[in-house]
Design an enzyme around this catalytic site. Sequence first.
Site, PDB file in Angstrom:
ATOM      1  N   ASP A 428     -20.131  -2.234 -20.023  1.00  0.00           N
ATOM      2  CA  ASP A 428     -19.402  -2.104 -18.764  1.00  0.00           C
ATOM      3  C   ASP A 428     -20.020  -2.961 -17.663  1.00  0.00           C
ATOM      4  OD1 ASP A 428     -17.518  -0.686 -16.925  1.00  0.00           O
ATOM      5  OD2 ASP A 428     -19.389   0.070 -16.073  1.00  0.00           O
ATOM      6  N   GLU A 481     -17.460  -6.636 -20.726  1.00  0.00           N
ATOM      7  CA  GLU A 481     -16.478  -6.635 -19.644  1.00  0.00           C
ATOM      8  C   GLU A 481     -17.068  -7.526 -18.547  1.00  0.00           C
ATOM      9  OE1 GLU A 481     -14.392  -3.968 -16.177  1.00  0.00           O
ATOM     10  OE2 GLU A 481     -16.439  -3.636 -16.847  1.00  0.00           O
TER      11      GLU A 481
END
Length: 749
Positions: A428, A481
Site C-alpha cells: 500500500d 500501489e
Amino acid sequence: MSEAMLITPQVYKPDYDTQVSALNLGVFSDPFSFLGVHKFNEDQYVLRCYIPGATKVFYETSKHKSAYSRYKNTDLFTLILNKSFFSQHYKLNINYPLSNEIHSDVYTFESTLDLNAMYLFNEGTLEQAYQHLGAHWQTLEQHIGVRFTLWAPNAKSVSLIGDFNHWNNKRHLMRKHPACGVWEIFIPDISEGQSYKFSIVTPHGDRLEKSDPFAFSMQLPSDTASVVPEQQALTGCNKTPKDINDLQYARELRNAIDKPISIYEVHAGSWQHDTQKLEQGLKGYLSYQQLSEKLVPYVKSLGFTHIQLMPISEFPFDGSWGYQPVGMYAPTSRFGSVADFQNLVDACHEHNIGLLIDWVPGHFPSDPHGLAKFDGSHLFEHADKRQGFHPDWNTHIYNYGRAEIQSFLISNAMFWFDNFAIDGLRVDAVASMLYLDYSRESGEWIPNQYGGRENLEAIELLKQVNQRCYGNYPGIMMAAEESTAWPGVTQFVEHGGLGFGYKWNMGWMNDSLNYMSKDPIYRAHHHNEMTFSLIYAFSENYILPLSHDEVVHGKGSLINKMPGDDWQKFANLRAYYAFMWAHPGKKLLFMGGEFAQYNEWDHDSSLDWHLLDFEPHKGMLQLITNLNAVYQNHKALYQLDNKQEGFKWIDGGNAGQSIFSFIRFAQNLDEHIVVISNMTPNTHQNFRIGVPSKCEYEVILNTDAIEYWGSDFNKQSRYQPQLIQWQGFENSIYLDIPPLATLYLKRVD
C-alpha cells in the site's frame, strides 16, 4: 511444617528495603538478580518471591512444604531452605484472602533468548524476527509455558500483565538483555486465549500499557490486548520439502507475468453479512470459515484467478478499512482465529485461486496501545514530525533507517508467506514511502543526505523486502500501489529497480475512468485518454486496477460514473470492462463491480446482492464470467502483457467516431485476438477493418449480446476476410458495429 529455617528480616535489611521499594513501584530492570532461587551459603538457598495481595506463600514439592516469611508488611516473601529439601520442580502455593493458587516460580527459569538472532535483529537483517520476539510456547525443565519477549531498549522497566496475574504490573517483572534492548520472561501454567499486554515504564517514569508488536492474535476490537496463541496456531514453518516444491510450482503457474491474472478485491467485513448475527445485534461479519464456504466458490464460479483481501492485520478502527494496523503479525480476530485464516488460504488453493493480501508498511496509527512512542521514546517512528508523521492520515511513519525497524518489516512481509503460504502482497501507498515531500509543502520536509526528495532508507527497505521475499518464496507476486512515474518499480534490484513483480497502473485507471464518465458526444475530444496508456504500457509489469478507492468517498459506483440512461450506463460499463480485459496488463476489480452495484461502497454494509434479481445486473455478472473465461482461454490476451510485440493498433486515432481497434498477440503470432470498441451509441454498418490474416474470424465476445442485456444489434458470428488492403493490412473484413460495445474476434484456422 519442615526443618527449613525462616529468614530473619535483619539479615538483608539494607538491601531489602531498596529492592522492595523498587518492586512496590513496579520498576525493576533486573528482577532475576533478586527474585527466585539464590545461593545463601554452601548448604542453603534463599528463595524470594514478590506476590501482591498474597496473605501466605508456601514452597511445595511432592515431598516437602515450607512457609515463606513476609518481609515486614510488604508483598515480598522469603525463605531460606536447606539444599537437601530443594527441588527444581517446586511450586508456589499462594493464599489470597478469597482464593488459593498454585504456580511455578517464574524467576527460576534461565533465559532462552537466541542472542545470535538478536544480533541480526539489531543489525536489520533478521528475516524471522517473529520466531524470537512475541509470545511463543516452549517447554523448559518439563514445564510447558510461554516465553514473552519484547524489544523496548529505552524502558526503565517492563512487566507482563494479563488475565493470569490479574493485570498487576508488579507480579511479572521481565528480564532485560541490555546489549539488544530485549526484555524476556517465561510463564508456565498459562492457557491459550488468555489476554496480555506489556506495562512499560518510560525513561521519564511514565507507565504505558502496550500490545505486543509481534502478537499472532489480538482481542476483538474495541478491546486492545494481545492474546496467547494456540500451541499449534502457526504451522507454516513445518512444511515438508515436497510441500514447498508443490507450493512453489502452483504459485509459478498462477502468478507469473505470462499467465492470466484476474484479481477480485475484497473487503472481508462487507462482502456479505450474516443475517443471524445482525438479528442478535452483533456485527454482521462473515467468519473466515464462512468466507471459505461462500466467497471462494463464488470467485471460482466467476473465473477470477486471485482474491486480494484488503488489510487483515489487526486494526482498531473499522473506518480505516485495515489501513491503520496495530497488530502487523495478527490476522484480525473480527473474522475468527489464526487457524481459521489458514483454512481460508487453504480453501483458495484447493480451488486453484491465489490469495493476495494488502500490506501496509507505510504508516501506523497513534492508538495508545500501539507502536507510537512505544517505550516512551520514538522507537518505531521518526522523532521529527517532518519525517515521522503523515499529514493526510494523521498517522506515524516508520523510521526506515533504523536497523530494528528494517528487521520488523522485512520479517513481517515474510511472516505471511512463511506461515500461511499466501501468493503475494499488494504493498500500500508506495509513493508515500518513496518521497520525503509526499503531500507536504515547502519547509514541511527534510531533504536526504544529497539534498534530494527521495527517501533513501525506505527505498532500500522496499528493495530488501522484495529481494528477500522473492528469494525465499519463488513464484510469489509483490505488487506496488505506486501512483507516480518512479522509474523501474518492477525492474530487478540489480538492474536499478525496486524489485516488485507488478505495479498498479494508476494512470490508465484515472484516464480511462475520466473518459468513460464523459457524455459520448464529448468523447472525441478526450480520445487520447484511452490511448495514452499504450505509450508506457510495456515499461513496467502492470495491473489495471478498478479498486475500492474508485467507488468511495463521493466518487460514486462504477455504474453511476457512466453517462446516459440506464441502458446506456450498463452498455458503457460492459464496453469498458471488455476494453480493460483486452488492454495489456493484469486485471483487478473491486467487489460489487461484477454486477454493477448502484450504491457507493460502504464498509458498514453488505453488497446489494438483491440486484441480481434484475436482468441488467445478472447480465453484467454473466459478462464478467465470460470475460474471465475468454481471457484465460486465449494466450493472446495475457502471454505478452509486458512486451510491445503483444499489442498492435489497427486504428488508435479514430477520435471522430470514438472507435478503438487493436490486436493482441500470443508468442505464436498466429494466435491473436482482434478487439473493436465503439464508445458512442451510434451504430456503424459495413464498417471495414484491417486484419492480419486471410483466415476466417469468429466473434468470441460481444458485449451487446442479449445475454448481457444488450441490444443484440449484430448477430453475425463469423467473418471471411477479403483481399483488400486496409489500415496497413493485406486483408480486411466488413462488420456491423453495435452501440456502446466491445467485440473480440478470433482467427479460426
